[in-house]
Design a protein around this motif. Structure first.
Motif, PDB file in Angstrom:
ATOM      1  N   ASN B 238       0.811  -1.222   0.000  1.00  0.00           N
ATOM      2  CA  ASN B 238       0.000   0.000   0.000  1.00  0.00           C
ATOM      3  C   ASN B 238       0.845   1.274   0.000  1.00  0.00           C
ATOM      4  O   ASN B 238       0.333   2.360  -0.222  1.00  0.00           O
ATOM      5  N   SER B 239       2.145   1.133   0.306  1.00  0.00           N
ATOM      6  CA  SER B 239       3.018   2.315   0.272  1.00  0.00           C
ATOM      7  C   SER B 239       4.458   1.854   0.101  1.00  0.00           C
ATOM      8  O   SER B 239       4.766   0.671   0.297  1.00  0.00           O
ATOM      9  N   LYS B 240       5.323   2.806  -0.205  1.00  0.00           N
ATOM     10  CA  LYS B 240       6.745   2.450  -0.375  1.00  0.00           C
ATOM     11  C   LYS B 240       7.348   2.051   0.964  1.00  0.00           C
ATOM     12  O   LYS B 240       8.255   1.233   1.031  1.00  0.00           O
ATOM     13  N   TYR B 241       6.811   2.670   2.016  1.00  0.00           N
ATOM     14  CA  TYR B 241       7.277   2.356   3.370  1.00  0.00           C
ATOM     15  C   TYR B 241       7.029   0.871   3.669  1.00  0.00           C
ATOM     16  O   TYR B 241       7.908   0.169   4.175  1.00  0.00           O
ATOM     17  N   THR B 242       5.832   0.403   3.314  1.00  0.00           N
ATOM     18  CA  THR B 242       5.500  -1.010   3.513  1.00  0.00           C
ATOM     19  C   THR B 242       6.415  -1.898   2.669  1.00  0.00           C
ATOM     20  O   THR B 242       6.916  -2.921   3.151  1.00  0.00           O
ATOM     21  N   ALA B 243       6.647  -1.476   1.417  1.00  0.00           N
ATOM     22  CA  ALA B 243       7.510  -2.272   0.524  1.00  0.00           C
ATOM     23  C   ALA B 243       8.910  -2.430   1.121  1.00  0.00           C
ATOM     24  O   ALA B 243       9.507  -3.512   1.065  1.00  0.00           O
ATOM     25  N   GLU B 244       9.391  -1.345   1.722  1.00  0.00           N
ATOM     26  CA  GLU B 244      10.725  -1.369   2.319  1.00  0.00           C
ATOM     27  C   GLU B 244      10.782  -2.387   3.465  1.00  0.00           C
ATOM     28  O   GLU B 244      11.732  -3.150   3.603  1.00  0.00           O
ATOM     29  N   TRP B 245       9.695  -2.426   4.282  1.00  0.00           N
ATOM     30  CA  TRP B 245       9.666  -3.359   5.411  1.00  0.00           C
ATOM     31  C   TRP B 245       9.386  -4.795   4.973  1.00  0.00           C
ATOM     32  O   TRP B 245       9.777  -5.729   5.657  1.00  0.00           O
ATOM     33  N   ILE B 246       8.740  -4.953   3.814  1.00  0.00           N
ATOM     34  CA  ILE B 246       8.562  -6.311   3.272  1.00  0.00           C
ATOM     35  C   ILE B 246       9.944  -6.867   2.926  1.00  0.00           C
ATOM     36  O   ILE B 246      10.260  -8.015   3.202  1.00  0.00           O
ATOM     37  N   ARG B 247      10.770  -5.989   2.343  1.00  0.00           N
ATOM     38  CA  ARG B 247      12.136  -6.405   1.985  1.00  0.00           C
ATOM     39  C   ARG B 247      12.945  -6.723   3.247  1.00  0.00           C
ATOM     40  O   ARG B 247      13.612  -7.742   3.328  1.00  0.00           O
ATOM     41  N   LYS B 248      12.830  -5.844   4.260  1.00  0.00           N
ATOM     42  CA  LYS B 248      13.637  -6.027   5.466  1.00  0.00           C
ATOM     43  C   LYS B 248      13.175  -7.237   6.277  1.00  0.00           C
ATOM     44  O   LYS B 248      13.991  -8.002   6.772  1.00  0.00           O
ATOM     45  N   LYS B 249      11.865  -7.363   6.451  1.00  0.00           N
ATOM     46  CA  LYS B 249      11.366  -8.402   7.358  1.00  0.00           C
ATOM     47  C   LYS B 249      11.182  -9.752   6.678  1.00  0.00           C
ATOM     48  O   LYS B 249      11.438 -10.785   7.278  1.00  0.00           O
ATOM     49  N   TRP B 250      10.706  -9.741   5.472  1.00  0.00           N
ATOM     50  CA  TRP B 250      10.379 -11.003   4.797  1.00  0.00           C
ATOM     51  C   TRP B 250      11.440 -11.408   3.773  1.00  0.00           C
ATOM     52  O   TRP B 250      11.341 -12.480   3.180  1.00  0.00           O
ATOM     53  N   LYS B 251      12.423 -10.528   3.556  1.00  0.00           N
ATOM     54  CA  LYS B 251      13.487 -10.800   2.576  1.00  0.00           C
ATOM     55  C   LYS B 251      12.909 -11.169   1.208  1.00  0.00           C
ATOM     56  O   LYS B 251      13.312 -12.161   0.586  1.00  0.00           O
ATOM     57  N   MET B 252      11.911 -10.428   0.803  1.00  0.00           N
ATOM     58  CA  MET B 252      11.327 -10.631  -0.528  1.00  0.00           C
ATOM     59  C   MET B 252      10.795  -9.282  -1.029  1.00  0.00           C
ATOM     60  O   MET B 252      10.702  -8.325  -0.264  1.00  0.00           O
ATOM     61  N   SER B 253      10.434  -9.239  -2.320  1.00  0.00           N
ATOM     62  CA  SER B 253       9.952  -7.970  -2.856  1.00  0.00           C
ATOM     63  C   SER B 253       8.473  -8.042  -3.174  1.00  0.00           C
ATOM     64  O   SER B 253       7.983  -9.090  -3.613  1.00  0.00           O
ATOM     65  N   ALA B 254       7.792  -6.924  -2.948  1.00  0.00           N
ATOM     66  CA  ALA B 254       6.385  -6.841  -3.357  1.00  0.00           C
ATOM     67  C   ALA B 254       6.366  -6.731  -4.886  1.00  0.00           C
ATOM     68  O   ALA B 254       7.345  -6.299  -5.496  1.00  0.00           O
ATOM     69  N   THR B 255       5.253  -7.142  -5.497  1.00  0.00           N
ATOM     70  CA  THR B 255       5.209  -7.115  -6.962  1.00  0.00           C
ATOM     71  C   THR B 255       4.484  -5.889  -7.508  1.00  0.00           C
ATOM     72  O   THR B 255       4.793  -5.411  -8.596  1.00  0.00           O
ATOM     73  N   THR B 256       3.507  -5.396  -6.743  1.00  0.00           N
ATOM     74  CA  THR B 256       2.669  -4.309  -7.269  1.00  0.00           C
ATOM     75  C   THR B 256       2.418  -3.285  -6.170  1.00  0.00           C
ATOM     76  O   THR B 256       2.175  -3.666  -5.021  1.00  0.00           O
ATOM     77  N   HIS B 257       2.449  -2.029  -6.540  1.00  0.00           N
ATOM     78  CA  HIS B 257       2.220  -0.973  -5.549  1.00  0.00           C
ATOM     79  C   HIS B 257       0.921  -0.238  -5.877  1.00  0.00           C
ATOM     80  O   HIS B 257       0.796   0.344  -6.958  1.00  0.00           O
ATOM     81  N   ILE B 258      -0.029  -0.295  -4.955  1.00  0.00           N
ATOM     82  CA  ILE B 258      -1.280   0.463  -5.154  1.00  0.00           C
ATOM     83  C   ILE B 258      -1.592   1.211  -3.851  1.00  0.00           C
ATOM     84  O   ILE B 258      -1.827   0.601  -2.808  1.00  0.00           O
ATOM     85  N   TYR B 259      -1.617   2.551  -3.929  1.00  0.00           N
ATOM     86  CA  TYR B 259      -1.946   3.362  -2.750  1.00  0.00           C
ATOM     87  C   TYR B 259      -3.410   3.169  -2.377  1.00  0.00           C
ATOM     88  O   TYR B 259      -4.244   2.923  -3.249  1.00  0.00           O
ATOM     89  N   PRO B 260      -3.761   3.275  -1.105  1.00  0.00           N
ATOM     90  CA  PRO B 260      -5.167   3.086  -0.696  1.00  0.00           C
ATOM     91  C   PRO B 260      -6.096   4.145  -1.308  1.00  0.00           C
ATOM     92  O   PRO B 260      -5.646   5.246  -1.648  1.00  0.00           O
ATOM     93  N   PRO B 261      -7.389   3.801  -1.426  1.00  0.00           N
ATOM     94  CA  PRO B 261      -8.342   4.777  -1.983  1.00  0.00           C
ATOM     95  C   PRO B 261      -8.809   5.759  -0.911  1.00  0.00           C
ATOM     96  O   PRO B 261      -9.157   5.353   0.190  1.00  0.00           O
ATOM     97  N   VAL B 262      -8.789   7.027  -1.247  1.00  0.00           N
ATOM     98  CA  VAL B 262      -9.280   8.045  -0.311  1.00  0.00           C
ATOM     99  C   VAL B 262     -10.237   8.955  -1.078  1.00  0.00           C
ATOM    100  O   VAL B 262      -9.884   9.460  -2.137  1.00  0.00           O
ATOM    101  N   ASP B 263     -11.427   9.118  -0.561  1.00  0.00           N
ATOM    102  CA  ASP B 263     -12.398   9.936  -1.302  1.00  0.00           C
ATOM    103  C   ASP B 263     -13.284  10.702  -0.339  1.00  0.00           C
ATOM    104  O   ASP B 263     -14.426  10.353  -0.111  1.00  0.00           O
TER     105      ASP B 263
END
Lengths: 173, 476
Positions: B238-263
């Protein structure tokens, strides 16, 4: 028309095959068997990588596991899944247990006391550690607040000095 | 070389399906015995579609069940089932099905809104089922997120592990290494859909569908016994911050980045603003959103600049559970210190919240301040975007997902210390021209994260999935 009919027939045939597979799926308990794959892995925990919150969780989990295992003298009921010979195995194991138990009980009791003391000691250290941590957090917060206040005061002094300087220069003119 | 070899045996097998279909079953068996199972599994759909496209019904009737039997024998019953499901979708016998799982669908939250908006985006083109562990209705979801999900089904699967414990909340941390995985029930359910979306952040659910998508709002746990995040076809962050922690904690990369919907934007003009600093955040029991710090900072600011601050108000709005010790702490502070112009608005309706966003000139968000744990820093910050869509100037903590939303000095400010916060706030309060510029740019920035943008991104991802996994191969 013919093409449609072929499509319909294949659709029905696939539906039928899927129904059969669904029945088979329901009879299989383990996911490993459904996919013919080993799904679980053992991951070593590297404590040095964990955050403070994660370390707290680890400590809590491991402490409760130790607590569950305190009573090493607890006797599980002897059973066997084998038909026929199973009864004989159970009888034999029960006899062996009755013979050995008087010799093993004092050792188990001693181990149990040791386990209890160890868990209690760990729990006490954990509580003590948490209270020190809480005090440390409060101190850190106090220091941060004091630093900010100090900066604000310093800013105030500097700006009043500057004002005074300006006033002095104007007066000299 | 290996690819060439693979192409070779694949084309031989497809040719057999076209020209000598009776030889196909022994050929498939031989391949399973000689080659890697996953490799052969990926080849079978092309072979079967060639068979269906070129042969008579009689031959299909005799060959297809034999192949299915062989696949079951070597790859498992689930893979055979998936194979037939894939053929159904490829030949358009039916709409593809999607199961979206979230163990917290019955609770209001940003993550749940994310999952529901995915369902909303896909419900016309797919048969969508929302899988929950506690009762929830379409009407509830409509009331909470203003989303019409009439075309979706809801399926409630109770998990005996948690039911037996009699707990209200389904907490994955309650599952120790010694317990059987209670989420295997959900894994089995996932095998009944073409595409399974896990919106739970629960990496303990093993996906059994043809295609699987794990939505990761933040990797809360590390790799442990029931870790299956790496078994998903796609991992969405949901954010680049999350992607960074996926790499650090799970030692893998996310495949797709989609920001949450806000309306939360209604009009395209700046509404009538008042001198209000607004904060919108849940009153967490642990105080991670730092509303007490906000009250203290406002009180300090008022004390230092009484003339300016006397015309300003701080409003702390947000949801809370009953008997919340943190909220009680704030109430106690407000009662004892007597700071003026601070209002608490707890559990207010959406209409009132919207009106507050419209009136406020400045928006404060402290989540992450004084935190050492990355999970307690804002992973994205939906309320900040809501404020920006209503022309509020955001002044937020410089960390987590907030860095991705607020561009420093352009669409708002980010602070690292309370002194910086107070300085920036005072600056914005005093300079109306600067406020106008920041506010206009905050609105423009906020519109980058709308529901429309989110829906388009989701559709794009699922178009890619359909083209990759459910299209008839050209060589068949």
């Amino acid at each position: 028309m013919k093409i449609n009919s072929k499509k319909e027939q294949i659709k029905r045939r696939i539906g039928f095959l899927k129904k059969e597979l669904l029945d088979q799926k329901e009879k299989i308990e383990k996911i490993e068997k459904l996919t013919k794959k080993q799904i679980d892995c053992n991951f070593e925990v590297n404590f040095w990588e964990l955050s403070e919150k994660e370390l707290d969780q680890e400590m809590g989990n491991r402490l409760s596991m130790l607590n569950e295992d305190i009573d090493c003298a607890r006797l599980e009921k002897i059973t066997s899944h084998r038909k026929g010979v199973g009864i004989l195995i159970v009888v034999f194991k029960n006899i062996a247990r009755k013979i050995l138990l008087p010799f093993l009980t004092p050792v188990f009791e001693k181990q149990k006391r040791f386990n209890e003391e160890m868990v209690a000691c760990h729990l006490a250290s954990f509580i003590r550690f948490k209270s020190i941590e809480r005090r440390l957090r409060e101190l850190e917060k106090d220091i941060a607040e004091t630093n900010e206040k100090q900066e604000t005061i310093q800013d105030g002094i500097e700006s009043s000095l500057e004002r005074q300087k300006k006033n002095d220069t104007e007066r000299k003119r | 070389m290996i690819q060439k070899e693979k192409d070779n045996y694949a084309s031989i097998t497809i040719d057999l399906a076209k020209n000598s279909p009776q030889k196909l079953p022994p050929r498939v068996k031989e391949l399973y015995e000689k080659e890697n199972v996953d490799k052969i599994n990926s080849l079978i759909p092309s072979v079967l579609s060639a068979l269906i496209n070129t042969q008579d019904l009689e031959i299909i009737d005799s060959v297809l069940p034999r192949i299915i039997k062989i696949v079951s024998e070597y790859a498992g019953v689930q893979i055979s089932y998936n194979l037939l499901s894939r053929i159904e979708v490829m030949f358009q016998f039916r709409k593809p099905s999607i199961g979206i799982y979230d163990h917290t669908f019955n609770i209001i939250g940003g993550g749940q809104k994310y999952g529901c908006t995915i369902a909303y985006a896909l419900q016309n083109d797919f048969n969508v089922t929302l899988i929950a562990n506690r009762s929830v209705t379409q009407q509830d979801l409509k009331n909470w997120y203003n989303l019409d999900l009439d075309q979706c089904k809801i399926k409630v699967l109770k998990l005996p592990f948690f039911e037996e414990k009699g707990v209200q909340e389904i907490d994955p941390l309650a599952v120790t290494k010694r317990d059987e995985n209670p989420f295997h029930l959900i894994s089995r359910e996932s095998g009944n859909y073409d595409i399974f979306i896990n919106n739970s952040m629960l990496e303990m659910v093993y996906p059994l569908s043809n295609v699987s998508v794990l939505i990761c709002h933040f990797p809360e746990r590390r790799r442990s016994r029931y870790f299956y995040a790496d078994r998903y076809t796609f991992v969405v962050n949901n954010s680049k911050y999350t992607a960074e922690w996926i790499r650090k904690k799970w030692k893998m990369s996310a495949t797709t980045h989609i920001y949450p919907p806000v309306d939360l934007h209604d009009s395209k003009r700046v509404p009538q603003k008042e001198n209000i600093i607004l904060s919108v955040a849940r009153f967490e029991k642990g105080g991670s959103k730092q509303q007490l710090e906000m009250a203290k900072a406002f009180a300090d600011l008022s004390q230092a600049n009484p003339k300016v601050l006397k015309n300003w108000r701080l409003i702390l709005a947000g949801g809370s559970v009953n008997n919340n010790p943190y909220l009680q702490g704030i109430e106690k502070f407000l009662a004892s210190e007597h700071p003026k112009n601070i209002d608490l608005r707890v559990n207010i309706p959406l209409k009132e919240l919207k009106s507050l966003y419209e009136k406020a000139r400045i928006f404060w968000h402290f989540c992450g301040l004084y935190q050492s744990d990355p999970s307690l820093v804002e992973h994205f910050g939906m309320s900040i975007v809501e404020a920006m869509q209503n022309w509020c100037v955001p002044i937020v903590f410089d960390g987590g997902g907030q860095k991705e939303i607020v561009e420093q000095g352009i669409s708002g400010y980010r602070f690292s210390s309370l002194k910086e916060l107070k300085d920036k706030t005072f600056e914005v309060m005093n300079d109306n021209v600067s406020w106008e510029n920041l506010s206009q740019r905050a609105y423009t920035r906020g519109m980058v994260f709308t529901k429309e943008v989110f829906v388009a991104k989701v559709k794009e991802l699922f178009e890619q999935i359909m083209n990759t996994y459910f299209m008839l191969p050209s060589n068949s």
